[in-house]
Design an enzyme around this catalytic site. Structure first.
Site, PDB file in Angstrom:
ATOM      1  CG  ASP A  76      -0.382   0.023   2.532  1.00 57.02           C
ATOM      2  OD1 ASP A  76       0.849  -0.154   2.644  1.00 57.02           O
ATOM      3  OD2 ASP A  76      -1.118   0.221   3.517  1.00 57.02           O
ATOM      4  CE1 TYR A 131       7.621   3.787   0.942  1.00 52.34           C
ATOM      5  CE2 TYR A 131       7.392   5.218  -0.980  1.00 52.34           C
ATOM      6  CZ  TYR A 131       8.041   4.181  -0.323  1.00 52.34           C
ATOM      7  OH  TYR A 131       9.094   3.544  -0.928  1.00 52.34           O
ATOM      8  CG  HIS A 166       9.093  -5.871   1.369  1.00 52.51           C
ATOM      9  ND1 HIS A 166       9.608  -4.653   1.782  1.00 52.51           N
ATOM     10  CD2 HIS A 166       7.947  -5.576   0.683  1.00 52.51           C
ATOM     11  CE1 HIS A 166       8.811  -3.684   1.371  1.00 52.51           C
ATOM     12  NE2 HIS A 166       7.804  -4.206   0.698  1.00 52.51           N
TER      13      HIS A 166
END
Length: 258
Positions: free
Chosen positions: A86, A88, A222
């Site tokens: 999603d 920042y 990630h």
């Protein structure tokens, strides 16, 4: 004594979603069918009602243009997809592109690790030298990638200030799932960069779609500092940017100038 922010800095610090108005958010023409079908459907209507409710309650929602990635990168030009989670959630950070921030905004930690990986691949001779503006420690506006067919797509397209994940499961995932499905139906060579479990799970749901076309799925942890160096597949050292370009060249597609 601290300096007062400039007028341009105030503009990006205060930039937020003014209203729920999908009709005012431009997209490239070949995305229009997918977008219109979503907002006309039940999931799109529920999402609109939920976000209108949060705006009425005084929530500050980012970014001001949720569909910007689809305006800058038409469907027919997509050759690389980078999936984020999603936007920042800090003031001035989100500008509608996954992992990217506007000029003048300090690069967040995940983006700094992306820049570090690109710099390392260049030092190793795996990537050609790139523009100094994307060196480690510089700003992190990745808009130039979008003009080369890199879709910087978050799976959730809005977020509330200071509340990461606040709009997850409101309905954006239905739209981004349709976007990914449209991309996978194309016959062209496409690279998917899947960093972290969330991105990998998004593609796993559609396995088998478009598999007769040339595809490269690049998976790693990630780029967040919490996971970028950890096993099983550390992001730092993954070589994804060079591997993507090698794949594109093999299939007669120009590489990306990272």
């Amino acid at each position: 004594m601290a300096r007062e922010p400039s007028a341009s800095q105030v503009d990006w610090l205060e930039a937020a979603l003014p209203a729920w108005d999908p009709g005012a958010w431009p997209v490239a023409p070949d995305w229009r069918e997918t977008i219109d079908a979503f907002f006309a459907g039940a999931a799109g209507r529920r999402l609109g009602e939920a976000i209108e409710g949060r705006l009425a309650a005084g929530a500050t929602i980012y970014p001001p243009e949720p569909l910007r990635a689809l305006r800058l990168t038409p469907l027919h030009r997509v050759r690389v997809v980078i999936l984020g989670q999603d936007p920042y959630h800090g003031p001035g950070q989100a500008h509608g592109l996954a992992f990217s921030v506007a000029n003048g905004v300090p690069a967040p930690p995940s983006l700094r690790n992306i820049q570090a990986e690109i710099a390392q691949e260049r030092r190793a001779g795996e990537l050609a030298p790139g523009p100094a503006s994307l060196g480690v420690g510089s700003g992190g506006d990745l808009t130039r990638w979008t003009h080369q067919g890199v879709l910087l797509l978050n799976t959730c397209l809005t977020v509330e200030r200071g509340r990461p994940g606040s709009h997850a499961r409101m309905g954006w995932e239905v739209l981004t799932g349709a976007i990914i499905a449209a991309i996978r139906r194309r016959p062209d060579p496409i690279v998917f960069m899947l960093w972290g479990k969330h991105a990998q799970d998004c593609l796993a749901q559609g396995d088998g779609v478009g598999e007769d076309a040339p595809r490269l799925y690049l998976r790693s942890n990630h780029p967040s500092p919490l996971s970028a160096r950890r096993p099983p597949v550390p992001f730092l050292g993954c070589g994804h940017f060079a591997r993507a370009n090698d794949f594109l060249r093999r299939h007669g597609v120009p590489p990306v100038d990272w």
